[in-house]
Write a protein that holds these residues in place. Structure first.
Motif, short mmCIF file in Angstrom:
data_model
loop_
_atom_site.label_atom_id
_atom_site.label_comp_id
_atom_site.label_asym_id
_atom_site.label_seq_id
_atom_site.Cartn_x
_atom_site.Cartn_y
_atom_site.Cartn_z
N ASP A 275 0.73 -1.24 -0.09
CA ASP A 275 0.18 -0.11 0.14
C ASP A 275 0.88 1.36 0.07
O ASP A 275 1.99 1.20 0.53
CB ASP A 275 -0.79 0.18 1.23
N LYS A 276 0.38 2.34 -0.57
CA LYS A 276 0.85 3.56 -0.46
C LYS A 276 0.40 4.06 1.16
O LYS A 276 -0.54 3.62 1.69
CB LYS A 276 0.36 4.68 -1.52
N PRO A 277 1.26 5.03 1.41
CA PRO A 277 0.78 5.41 2.77
C PRO A 277 -0.43 6.35 2.78
O PRO A 277 -0.75 6.87 1.95
CB PRO A 277 2.14 6.53 3.10
N GLY A 278 -1.11 6.13 3.91
CA GLY A 278 -2.30 6.97 4.26
C GLY A 278 -3.54 6.46 3.45
O GLY A 278 -4.50 7.36 3.05
N MET A 279 -3.40 5.01 3.18
CA MET A 279 -4.68 4.56 2.43
C MET A 279 -5.64 3.61 3.21
O MET A 279 -6.29 2.71 2.44
CB MET A 279 -3.95 3.50 1.25
N ALA B 37 -1.25 -13.10 -15.14
CA ALA B 37 -0.75 -12.48 -13.71
C ALA B 37 -0.96 -10.77 -13.74
O ALA B 37 -1.59 -10.27 -12.97
CB ALA B 37 0.37 -12.89 -13.22
N ASP B 38 -0.35 -10.36 -14.79
CA ASP B 38 -0.57 -8.99 -14.83
C ASP B 38 -1.95 -8.37 -15.04
O ASP B 38 -2.35 -7.48 -14.41
CB ASP B 38 0.39 -8.29 -15.99
N ALA B 39 -2.76 -9.21 -15.98
CA ALA B 39 -4.06 -8.78 -15.98
C ALA B 39 -4.87 -9.23 -14.75
O ALA B 39 -5.74 -8.01 -14.53
CB ALA B 39 -4.62 -9.69 -17.27
N PHE B 40 -4.50 -9.81 -13.99
CA PHE B 40 -5.48 -10.19 -12.72
C PHE B 40 -5.16 -9.22 -11.80
O PHE B 40 -5.85 -8.46 -11.29
CB PHE B 40 -4.63 -11.74 -11.90
N VAL B 41 -3.68 -8.55 -11.79
CA VAL B 41 -3.55 -7.21 -10.65
C VAL B 41 -4.16 -6.00 -11.53
O VAL B 41 -4.80 -5.40 -10.60
CB VAL B 41 -2.10 -7.27 -10.60
N ALA B 42 -4.17 -6.07 -12.60
CA ALA B 42 -4.65 -4.66 -13.21
C ALA B 42 -6.18 -4.67 -12.94
O ALA B 42 -6.76 -3.51 -12.83
CB ALA B 42 -4.44 -4.89 -14.73
N ALA B 43 -6.82 -5.70 -12.95
CA ALA B 43 -8.32 -5.64 -12.84
C ALA B 43 -8.69 -5.87 -11.12
O ALA B 43 -9.82 -5.69 -10.92
CB ALA B 43 -9.04 -6.74 -13.65
N GLU B 44 -7.91 -5.98 -10.40
CA GLU B 44 -8.36 -6.11 -8.68
C GLU B 44 -8.58 -4.59 -8.41
O GLU B 44 -8.01 -3.71 -8.74
CB GLU B 44 -6.76 -6.58 -8.10
N PRO B 45 -9.48 -4.71 -7.46
CA PRO B 45 -10.11 -3.39 -7.22
C PRO B 45 -9.31 -2.55 -6.43
O PRO B 45 -9.17 -1.19 -6.96
CB PRO B 45 -11.29 -4.01 -6.31
N MET B 46 -8.25 -2.99 -5.69
CA MET B 46 -7.36 -1.86 -4.92
C MET B 46 -6.41 -1.43 -5.90
O MET B 46 -6.13 -0.18 -5.96
CB MET B 46 -6.96 -2.49 -3.79
N SER B 47 -6.01 -2.42 -6.71
CA SER B 47 -4.98 -1.93 -7.88
C SER B 47 -5.77 -0.78 -8.75
O SER B 47 -4.98 0.27 -9.13
CB SER B 47 -4.64 -3.17 -8.75
N LYS B 48 -6.90 -1.20 -9.23
CA LYS B 48 -7.43 0.02 -9.88
C LYS B 48 -7.79 1.14 -9.37
O LYS B 48 -7.74 2.30 -10.22
CB LYS B 48 -8.95 -0.93 -10.69
N SER B 49 -7.94 1.34 -8.11
CA SER B 49 -8.16 2.41 -7.44
C SER B 49 -7.07 3.00 -7.24
O SER B 49 -6.96 4.69 -6.79
CB SER B 49 -8.91 2.33 -6.17
N GLY B 50 -5.64 2.59 -7.50
CA GLY B 50 -4.47 3.29 -7.24
C GLY B 50 -4.27 3.32 -5.72
O GLY B 50 -2.99 3.99 -5.43
N TYR C 251 -2.33 0.76 -4.41
CA TYR C 251 -0.64 0.13 -4.43
C TYR C 251 0.45 1.13 -4.60
O TYR C 251 0.19 1.81 -5.72
CB TYR C 251 -0.70 -1.19 -5.06
N GLY C 252 1.45 1.46 -3.89
CA GLY C 252 2.61 1.82 -4.27
C GLY C 252 3.52 1.02 -4.94
O GLY C 252 4.59 1.52 -5.61
N ARG C 253 3.49 -0.22 -4.90
CA ARG C 253 4.48 -1.28 -5.42
C ARG C 253 3.73 -2.60 -5.60
O ARG C 253 3.13 -3.07 -4.55
CB ARG C 253 5.70 -1.26 -4.55
#
Length: 225
Positions: free
Chosen positions: A40-44, A95-108, A110-112
């Motif tokens: 996660d990014k800080p403050g999320m 695997a990359d498509a799984f991450v791209a469509a994951e809700p928290m990933s889509k919302s921005g 994650y920081g890494r």
């Protein structure tokens, strides 16, 4: 020398008796599995809470392709640091498509995101693990030793892991992109506390003899459900 000592893998392990190119081909032809760490990014914290149920629904839709799903937390369990997914997916693109469509990933959120090809050594799933009510830990890190180093310590490593068999949720090596080479480890286990996790790692034969890079991680983890 017995075959067990020659190869390092114990009887009952699907890799027992395999070495050299036979072992590499075992991994090349095994269905691709992935260890995915999302930090996660800080403050999320508020955004994470708002998306938690949606994330769980997303993961549940993948059924038995989910080997394990859970969250990285601080040692005191109060703060969520990220989410991990251990998945069986066809290839890196999947695997990359799984991450791209994951809700928290889509919302921005994650920081890494780290995506590693991985191999589930005994085909265990978190859903099948009988929980003991203790703490769970992710242990992961890249290997730095030579192939000769790992061959020399492999039998001791496997014997040591066998002594913790009842504590593993699941375990397996991180692989190179084509699956052929062992370049790290990623495992989940349940132990009484962080001190026990540190003891487990520090006494493991590869780690005890300098076989891992300094950026290994031991992170407290909780089940995603």
């Amino acid at each position: 020398m017995s075959e067990t000592n020659a190869t390092g893998y114990l009887p009952g392990d699907p890799r027992h008796g395999l070495r050299g190119e036979e072992l590499r081909n075992y991994y090349r032809t095994k269905p691709a599995q992935w260890a995915i760490y999302c930090w996660d990014k800080p403050g999320m914290a508020d955004q994470r809470r708002a998306l938690a149920a949606e994330q769980t629904r997303y993961v549940t839709n993948f059924g038995e392709r989910v080997i394990g799903y859970g969250h990285l937390v601080s040692d005191d369990g109060r703060d969520t640091l990220g989410t991990t997914f251990f998945m069986q997916l066809d290839d890196r693109a999947a695997a990359d498509a799984f991450v791209a469509a994951e809700p928290m990933s889509k919302s921005g959120l994650y920081g890494r995101v780290d995506v590693h090809r991985w191999s589930n050594s005994f085909q265990k799933r978190a859903a099948d693990y009988r929980r003991k009510g203790m703490q769970q830990f992710l242990c992961t890190g890249p290997k730095t030793g030579t192939p000769e180093f790992f061959r020399a310590h492999l039998h001791a490593h496997e014997s040591y892991f066998a002594s913790y068999a009842d504590s593993f949720i699941f375990r397996g090596p991180i692989r190179s992109a084509d699956g052929a080479d062992n370049i790290g480890t990623a495992l989940l286990l349940e132990l009484p506390d962080r001190a026990a996790a540190d003891k487990f790692w520090n006494n493991e034969p590869f780690a005890a003899n300098g076989g891992y890079a300094r950026d290994y991680r031991i992170v407290r983890w909780v089940f995603g459900d």
